[in-house]
Every structure is written in C-alpha cells, then in structure tokens.
Design a protein around this motif. Sequence first.
Motif, PDB file in Angstrom:
ATOM      1  N   GLY A  12      21.720  53.932  22.019  1.00 10.88           N
ATOM      2  CA  GLY A  12      22.163  52.830  22.762  1.00 10.88           C
ATOM      3  C   GLY A  12      21.069  52.331  23.646  1.00 10.88           C
ATOM      4  N   ASP A  13      21.601  51.933  24.965  1.00 14.52           N
ATOM      5  CA  ASP A  13      20.566  51.552  26.062  1.00 14.52           C
ATOM      6  C   ASP A  13      20.266  52.740  26.959  1.00 14.52           C
ATOM      7  OD1 ASP A  13      20.769  48.914  24.625  1.00 14.52           O
ATOM      8  OD2 ASP A  13      21.663  47.836  26.133  1.00 14.52           O
ATOM      9  N   THR A  14      20.217  53.740  26.641  1.00 19.30           N
ATOM     10  CA  THR A  14      19.881  54.696  27.494  1.00 19.30           C
ATOM     11  C   THR A  14      18.586  55.189  27.303  1.00 19.30           C
ATOM     12  OG1 THR A  14      22.147  55.953  27.608  1.00 19.30           O
ATOM     13  CG2 THR A  14      20.278  57.312  28.188  1.00 19.30           C
ATOM     14  N   THR A  53      28.482  52.214  21.794  1.00 18.84           N
ATOM     15  CA  THR A  53      27.940  53.142  22.778  1.00 18.84           C
ATOM     16  C   THR A  53      28.218  52.803  24.303  1.00 18.84           C
ATOM     17  OG1 THR A  53      25.944  51.893  22.768  1.00 18.84           O
ATOM     18  CG2 THR A  53      25.672  53.539  21.311  1.00 18.84           C
ATOM     19  N   HIS A  54      28.429  51.651  24.618  1.00 12.57           N
ATOM     20  CA  HIS A  54      28.997  51.098  25.884  1.00 12.57           C
ATOM     21  C   HIS A  54      29.517  49.682  25.804  1.00 12.57           C
ATOM     22  CE1 HIS A  54      24.613  49.583  25.773  1.00 12.57           C
ATOM     23  NE2 HIS A  54      24.913  48.706  26.644  1.00 12.57           N
ATOM     24  N   HIS A  55      29.973  49.076  26.903  1.00 12.93           N
ATOM     25  CA  HIS A  55      30.660  47.861  26.878  1.00 12.93           C
ATOM     26  C   HIS A  55      29.880  46.534  26.702  1.00 12.93           C
ATOM     27  CE1 HIS A  55      30.132  46.436  30.982  1.00 12.93           C
ATOM     28  NE2 HIS A  55      29.992  47.711  31.097  1.00 12.93           N
ATOM     29  N   HIS A  56      28.785  46.536  27.046  1.00 14.97           N
ATOM     30  CA  HIS A  56      27.822  45.317  27.312  1.00 14.97           C
ATOM     31  C   HIS A  56      28.275  44.461  25.751  1.00 14.97           C
ATOM     32  CE1 HIS A  56      24.969  47.034  30.319  1.00 14.97           C
ATOM     33  NE2 HIS A  56      26.140  46.395  30.868  1.00 14.97           N
ATOM     34  N   ALA A  57      28.170  43.163  26.037  1.00 11.02           N
ATOM     35  CA  ALA A  57      28.654  42.198  24.942  1.00 11.02           C
ATOM     36  C   ALA A  57      27.602  42.345  24.010  1.00 11.02           C
ATOM     37  CB  ALA A  57      28.637  40.808  25.553  1.00 11.02           C
ATOM     38  N   ASP A  58      26.205  42.457  24.167  1.00 10.54           N
ATOM     39  CA  ASP A  58      25.308  42.482  23.041  1.00 10.54           C
ATOM     40  C   ASP A  58      25.658  43.864  22.231  1.00 10.54           C
ATOM     41  OD1 ASP A  58      24.302  43.801  25.310  1.00 10.54           O
ATOM     42  OD2 ASP A  58      22.283  44.271  24.217  1.00 10.54           O
ATOM     43  N   HIS A  59      26.537  44.722  22.590  1.00  7.31           N
ATOM     44  CA  HIS A  59      26.674  45.957  21.802  1.00  7.31           C
ATOM     45  C   HIS A  59      28.053  45.696  21.402  1.00  7.31           C
ATOM     46  CE1 HIS A  59      22.873  47.882  23.047  1.00  7.31           C
ATOM     47  NE2 HIS A  59      23.314  47.032  23.954  1.00  7.31           N
ATOM     48  N   THR A  60      28.861  45.042  21.693  1.00  8.67           N
ATOM     49  CA  THR A  60      30.616  44.969  21.289  1.00  8.67           C
ATOM     50  C   THR A  60      30.985  43.571  20.919  1.00  8.67           C
ATOM     51  OG1 THR A  60      31.040  44.619  23.820  1.00  8.67           O
ATOM     52  CG2 THR A  60      30.975  46.610  22.824  1.00  8.67           C
ATOM     53  N   GLY A  69      24.628  55.956  33.402  1.00  4.81           N
ATOM     54  CA  GLY A  69      23.661  55.335  33.933  1.00  4.81           C
ATOM     55  C   GLY A  69      23.484  53.819  33.914  1.00  4.81           C
ATOM     56  N   HIS A  70      23.165  53.590  32.721  1.00  4.78           N
ATOM     57  CA  HIS A  70      23.012  52.241  32.219  1.00  4.78           C
ATOM     58  C   HIS A  70      24.328  51.320  32.663  1.00  4.78           C
ATOM     59  CE1 HIS A  70      21.888  48.855  30.003  1.00  4.78           C
ATOM     60  NE2 HIS A  70      22.783  48.893  29.207  1.00  4.78           N
ATOM     61  N   THR A  71      25.433  52.178  31.768  1.00  9.14           N
ATOM     62  CA  THR A  71      26.733  51.912  32.416  1.00  9.14           C
ATOM     63  C   THR A  71      27.215  53.105  32.662  1.00  9.14           C
ATOM     64  OG1 THR A  71      27.587  51.991  30.078  1.00  9.14           O
ATOM     65  CG2 THR A  71      26.808  49.723  30.751  1.00  9.14           C
TER      66      THR A  71
HETATM   67 ZN    ZN Z   1      23.458  47.431  27.705  1.00 14.23          ZN
END
Ligand code: ZN
Length: 256
Positions: A133-135, A56-63, A114-116
């Motif tokens: 994701g984190d939206t 969903t996005h690049h943040h480490a807690d997702h990738t 927005g979040h990323t």
């Molecule tokens: Zn995030």
Amino acid sequence: MAQPEIHQFPCLKDNYGVLVHDPDRNVTLSIDAPDADAVGHALAERGWRLTHILATHHHADHTAGIPALKAETQCKIIGPKAEAARIPGLDLVIAEPDALMLGGLAIAVIDTPGHTIGHVAYWIPEAKVAFVGDTLFAMGCGRVLEGTAEMMWASLEKLARLPPDTAIYCGHEYTVSNGKFGVTIEPENTRLAERLAEAEAARAAGQPTLPTRIDLELETNVFLRADREDVRAHVGLPVAPTWKVFANLRERKNRF
Ligand code: ZN
Ligand code: FE
C-alpha cells in the motif's frame, strides 16, 4: 501451491491497481480498489472473476472502487480492523498476526501503521510477494499522516526484514521523485544514482518502475538506510535513535 498470476495496472493519477489470480481455484484478489472502472477493465482483459478485495488502508484512492465492484461481483471485502468504520462494505476485518487462506493462496497480514493508523500489508510468502500500500515505496515511503514517525519506522523495519527476494507492490508510482530526494541524502551511493536513471528512463518510455524488491530497497532507499553512519552524518544526528533520523528524513522529503 500454484504460483499466482499477478497483473499490475496504472489507475487514477499515479496509483497502481493489482490483481492476484490463483488459476487452480479461480480466485482473484484485487489489492485495494482505486477505481472500479479500471479494476473492472483489468479483470475483463484477463477474463478473471473478482472474488475478494484486500484493502490496505481507508484512503479514497485505495477504496473508492469498493462499492461498485462489490455490487457488480458480490466479492468479499477484507480490510484492517482498526479502520473498519472508514472502509465501505467490509465483510471481514483482519489484523496481524491473522493469516488468510483464499483459494490456494496463504496470506499473512502485517500491521504497518503510520501512514494511517490501521494500515496493513499483505504478504504471500510462498509466492515471495508483498503488497504494501502506502507504507513503503520504491526508494521512498508514505507520508506519516495518522501515526507517529516512531510507529512508521517500526512498520518500515518490519517490511525491511522480509526475505530479500520478496517482490514489493506499492500503491503509487513515486519512484523518480523519491530517487531525486534520495541522491541529495546519499550523493555517494552509486547504486541509488543508477537506479534513479533507470527509473527516469522507464517513466520516459511509459513503463512502470514497480514492483520493487526488498534487497533493492535496502541498497537504494534512504529511509530504510536511516541507521547508516553516512545518512546519520548527513542529517546531523550521529547518535539519535534511528526513528528520529527517519523522522528527520521524512520531514525533509515533505519539503523537497
Ligand atoms: Zn494513502
Ligand atoms: Fe494512496
């Protein structure tokens, strides 16, 4: 289309991993990959073979789990074009209005910046399910870290317009904290107060509060309710553009 089987499991501190399995085609997707061990364990438990990771996005807690899972399973990595440089091992980049056909699963990509800046959500209309994701969170929303509040508001509005019976899987278990904030903004919203109590009871029993549903969010998520007269009045912005009311709510939550 056969309905996919969906398995949600906690990982890291307060993240959720989600597996989506198409039993007819033996395709299994991991929505994000917070932790390779936790995803691997969930796969082994079900006897499913990982075929794709949808980021969903690049943040480490997702990738962070992507490299190890890719090395182990040779799965294909799919993620947002606008974050291609920041997500390891991408095989396919996507953006709205792309559609994916993975096994028997028809998946629509929704840009939710927005979040990323490149955040995307994945929607499977036939299964009435979206992975956001984190939206959007249960009774809350992600922090606006890379985009603008106006951008984030537009993203939330898109998700709010999904069919009301769409199940929503989110990146984090933040429901109780969101609900506690929500009741300070809408003290008269009895459905919101009830839902906070339900979430507290679920957490006390070690149960997840997710997935949620769009109709439930429309009733109890103060961020999605930024355009309501009582919410506007509460933050002292009776006639401002709705995104400014949203921005004000997000600021308040950051300080809450
Ligand atoms: Zn995030
Ligand atoms: Fe996150």
